[in-house]
Design an enzyme around this catalytic site. Structure first.
Site, PDB file in Angstrom:
ATOM      1  N   GLY A   1      41.090  20.964  32.286  1.00 34.25           N
ATOM      2  CA  GLY A   1      40.143  21.456  31.930  1.00 34.25           C
ATOM      3  C   GLY A   1      38.797  21.094  32.496  1.00 34.25           C
ATOM      4  N   CYS A   2      37.698  21.900  32.515  1.00 37.45           N
ATOM      5  CA  CYS A   2      36.548  21.634  33.245  1.00 37.45           C
ATOM      6  C   CYS A   2      35.960  20.653  32.440  1.00 37.45           C
ATOM      7  CB  CYS A   2      35.659  22.867  33.511  1.00 37.45           C
ATOM      8  SG  CYS A   2      35.330  23.911  32.159  1.00 37.45           S
ATOM      9  N   TYR A   3      35.649  20.974  31.061  1.00 37.85           N
ATOM     10  CA  TYR A   3      34.904  20.178  30.159  1.00 37.85           C
ATOM     11  C   TYR A   3      35.922  18.732  29.888  1.00 37.85           C
ATOM     12  CZ  TYR A   3      31.360  23.246  28.119  1.00 37.85           C
ATOM     13  OH  TYR A   3      30.262  24.189  28.116  1.00 37.85           O
ATOM     14  N   ALA A   4      37.164  18.694  29.875  1.00 39.94           N
ATOM     15  CA  ALA A   4      37.893  17.777  29.839  1.00 39.94           C
ATOM     16  C   ALA A   4      37.661  16.957  30.909  1.00 39.94           C
ATOM     17  CB  ALA A   4      39.359  18.239  29.512  1.00 39.94           C
TER      18      ALA A   4
ATOM     19  N   ASN B   1      35.099  16.402  32.944  1.00 46.17           N
ATOM     20  CA  ASN B   1      33.976  15.586  32.816  1.00 46.17           C
ATOM     21  C   ASN B   1      33.697  14.482  31.700  1.00 46.17           C
ATOM     22  OD1 ASN B   1      31.416  15.336  33.848  1.00 46.17           O
ATOM     23  ND2 ASN B   1      30.213  16.738  32.756  1.00 46.17           N
TER      24      ASN B   1
END
Length: 847
Positions: free
Chosen positions: A642-645, A647
């Site tokens: 995932g994107c947040y994950a 980062n």
């Protein structure tokens, strides 16, 4: 006007057909190169056929020999008949007797042997002629022999002379010569000779390029591991091999015979022990088959012409260097140019391959000249020399003429290339387009390359323009450094225009991530879209894709199952990207896996962009900068993070060895509103295209940031789960995460507050990030706080703003990624590249 006879036209057509069939097991370049080498050889091959093969594999043997005959090659075939002879002797009440592995042959045994050899010889000839090949039986008259030891072995011969005339007469008449191992003494007595020994003596006289021993096992196998021994270099390995405990009896005898044979032959000759069905692969592919035995070649590197042997180098250049042979340069001129800067000469002691590399301090090394003989290609010398060069230089640039007969080799071993005015420039170890341009300009300025090779359209403009300004090639094979390695694999020229690209199916192409992937694949040198699926857009053409006309289709699980199984009217894709909402993906994945059941290579690679498989141990988690790239290379099922994950993990991973795991790191992430996904713009008017809108927009956000999912966000759990694999067993990484959405379109900025277990300065923390990511192409470490403007529409991760609290209790670090790119599409492309064997960053522009 001269016209071909019908028979000649038929033969020509047959040859063309057979050559095309050979292309199915090797590249066109390989087939044509070996045909050219074999056709010009005085004697191309001696093939020894075991008696069991004549009984069990006669049809396959005859078909393989017919292939060779139809392309104008004439192997000399010598066969045994041991099993047939034993069977008949036992049936007639004669018990076979051996001494030291040699059959004791009395008059009764010889009568049976003569009859069996003649029958087996005629059987093979008749089978060949039934397939349209002309063959000539030569059961006697080639070998003259004396008694080996009449008192001990009886009527067994020791070959004293080989008469080539019956063989050459058959070849002149267009026939395949089919020999037995029977010999004649001076007084006309027929003598029995071991077929392996007869083949060896025949090869010593004819000096063929290949000596092939066909057996049912298909090679020699290691006595302890049971694995096939792919190659044996006798000069390097023979003594150690003969001391192995498992090398005894027949194996020891065979190795001793092979060494004795090859010691009498030119180094260009080799022995292959293979099965019948591998004959074409052994002869016409660089990877070969079975066990290859050769004398081998010792390599050298020298820091001067004198150390390498100036006269030997002169002879090599005069005979094989194209510039010298065509009077464009003299040997003295080449030596003079070489002496302008520090250089190294690489080669083999037999002077079959010579390479000159110029390497001034602090400059990119240049391969000035590569001179090779036919033997260098045939016997793996070129690969071994290249392995030395690759080991010594992280980067290299070199050039070749467009008509270089080994041009395919250059393309295969380069990371990139471009061609102008019938000259090609190649390079490896330089990934960034800007660095390529800068390097070439500098080499031109210093006069280290002859002329301007940069394409006219390579300019620093948009990313798309930069990518179109040069062509890169995937490295699909690795140069093995061991001297025992087989020849380099699958030499074939791969260009953007002509190489067969890998096919990608995009399931769920309507969303923002799908669009980003379409744009990346449109510019990718080795990928193309074969299918795009969207229920709402079915039947409409895919916009902004220029590689071909692709239409959206409404593809359900059964459609994917049919496509992958090969029951559709198009080939299955090499990779599937599941760009579907969470909770929807599983039936689509199951369909692809079911469709691929039973296929030799399994189903196509599947990359899931949803969260459905990120906690599934059967799937490989695809964040290459932190977890195993090798696992991704070998994976068929890849869960895209995932994107947040992404980062969060990139921010926290370098600090884990110094993090106080008893306290909770906190991450606050703010994403552009594209991260909220899409919604339909309502029912379109007749003939209009459906409209896709973001679920949130600046107006609905009223210009502010909006926190959401204040606890238990799935990306929090994802980061915690995978980061825990990076710490000692039994420890767990916890993290508190709060996401927010902001009124910009794309890009994520996350601030991490990390409790420290040990005192660190800001400089120490920065060094941790340098150590972790300093070699990563898609990571940049900034001396300041990164901003959304630093990352929007860019493809990597940027980190900065490092500050340690005055108490030394915790550190604050800021990281940014584009949620649609490194947070989704770019990372997906990294995973596809790795899984399909390409460079990880192929098709990804940076910065």
């Amino acid at each position: 006007m001269h016209t071909q006879s019908p028979a000649l036209r038929e033969l020509s057509g047959d040859r063309e057909t057979i050559v095309r069939l050979l292309y199915s097991i090797a590249s066109k370049n390989e087939v044509e190169r070996y045909l050219r080498i074999f056709s010009t050889a005085n004697k191309f091959a001696v093939i020894k056929v075991g008696g069991a093969i004549l009984t069990n594999e006669l049809d396959d043997l005859a078909l393989s020999l017919t292939f060779l005959h139809r392309v104008g090659l004439y192997p000399i075939v010598l066969h045994g008949a041991g099993p047939q002879l034993n069977e008949i002797l036992e049936r007639e009440g004669v018990v076979p007797d051996y001494s030291d592995g040699i059959r004791i042959t009395d008059a009764a045994t010889l009568r049976v042997a003569r009859r069996v050899f003649l029958e087996e010889n005629q059987k093979l000839v008749e089978k060949l002629e039934s397939l349209g090949s002309r063959a000539r039986p030569i059961p006697l008259g080639v070998f003259s022999a004396s008694y080996l030891d009449q008192e001990r072995y009886g009527l067994v011969g020791k070959i004293e002379r080989v008469d080539k005339e019956p063989i050459e007469s058959a070849i002149r008449a267009g026939c395949l010569p089919i020999l037995t191992s029977l010999a004649l003494s001076e007084d006309g007595q027929i003598l029995n000779v071991n077929a392996d020994v007869a083949a060896s003596e025949l090869a010593k006289v004819l000096e063929p390029l290949k000596i092939v021993y066909l057996n049912e096992k298909g090679g020699l196998f290691h006595g302890r591991t049971g694995e096939l021994i792919e190659s044996i270099n006798l000069d390097e390995e023979y003594d150690a091999l003969m001391k192995e405990e498992w090398v005894k009896y027949g194996t020891k005898l065979k190795l001793r015979e092979m060494k004795e044979l090859l010691d009498h032959l030119p180094r260009s000759s080799s022995v292959a022990i293979i099965s019948v069905d591998q004959l074409q692969k052994e002869l016409f592919t660089d990877s070969g088959a079975g066990t290859l035995i050769r004398r081998g070649y010792k390599l050298f590197r020298a820091s001067s012409i004198e150390d390498a042997g100036s006269e030997r180098l002169r002879s090599m250049l005069r005979e094989y260097d194209q510039d010298v042979r065509e009077n464009r340069k003299s040997v003295s001129q080449i030596f003079s140019e070489l002496s302008r800067s520090p250089y190294t000469v690489y080669g083999d002691e037999g002077m079959n391959c010579i390479a000159f590399v110029s390497h001034p301090p602090n400059e990119v090394p240049v391969l000035l000249r590569l001179v090779i003989t036919r033997d260098a290609v045939m016997n793996n010398i070129l690969d071994n020399v290249w392995a030395m060069i690759r080991k010594d230089y992280r980067r290299l640039v070199w050039t070749a003429r467009a008509d270089d007969e080994n041009r395919a080799w250059h393309f295969e071993h380069a990371d990139g290339s471009f061609t102008r005015n019938r000259r090609s420039l190649f390079y490896y170890g330089i990934q960034d387009v800007g660095e390529v341009e800068q390097t070439m300009r500098e080499l031109e300025r210093l006069g280290r390359i002859e002329r301007a090779y940069l394409p006219l359209n390579m300019r620093r403009t948009t990313d798309a323009q930069q990518k179109r300004g040069f062509t890169s090639w995937a490295r699909v094979s690795s140069v093995r450094p061991q001297l025992a390695s087989r020849a380099y694999e699958a030499l074939q020229q791969r260009t953007y225009a002509t190489a067969a690209p890998k096919r990608v199916a995009l399931v769920g192409a309507r969303g923002f991530t799908g669009r980003s992937l379409v744009q990346l694949i449109n510019e990718h040198p080795h990928l193309e879209l074969s299918h795009v699926s969207s229920r709402e857009l079915a039947g409409l053409p895919l916009q902004d894709y220029t590689k071909g006309e692709v239409f959206y289709a409404n593809m359900g699980p059964e459609d994917l199952k049919k496509l992958e199984s090969g029951r559709a009217d198009v080939p299955p894709p090499d990779a599937y990207v599941m760009a579907l909402p969470n909770g929807v993906c599983r039936p689509f994945v199951d369909a692809v896996r079911e469709g691929g059941e039973g296929k030799p290579q399994g189903h196509g690679v599947i990359v899931d962009l949803s969260a459905d498989h990120r906690f599934d141990e059967a799937w490989t988690y695809g964040l290459p900068e932190l977890y195993s790239r090798e696992a991704i290379r070998n994976a068929k099922l890849i869960a895209n993070p995932g994107c947040y994950a992404t980062n969060m993990q990139m921010l926290l991973a370098p600090l884990l060895p110094h993090t106080d795991l008893s306290r909770l790191p906190t991450v606050v992430g703010i994403s552009g509103y594209s991260g909220a996904g899409t919604k339909s713009g309502g029912r379109p008017a007749p003939g209009e295209r459906p409209v896709t809108l973001p679920k949130l927009d600046p107006a609905s956000l009223n210009g502010a940031v909006r926190p959401y999912s204040l606890t238990d966000h799935i990306h929090e759990r994802e980061a915690r789960y995978h980061l825990s694999t990076l710490v000692s067993q039994g420890s767990q990484v916890q993290v508190a995460f709060t996401p927010m959405v902001a009124p910009w379109f794309q890009g994520i900025i996350s601030t991490a507050i990390v409790p420290l277990a040990t005192k660190l300065s800001a400089r120490d923390v920065k060094q941790l990030y340098e150590d972790k990511y300093g070699h990563e192409k898609l990571v940049e470490i900034l001396p300041r706080v990164p901003e959304i403007s630093d990352i929007a529409l860019k493809h990597g991760f940027k980190v900065g703003g490092v500050q340690v609290h005055s108490s030394g209790d915790h550190v604050v670090v800021v990281g940014v990624i584009d949620n649609l790119l490194k947070g989704a599409a770019t990372q997906c492309l990294q995973n596809i590249n790795l899984a399909l064997g390409f460079d990880e960053h192929a098709g990804i522009p940076w910065p």
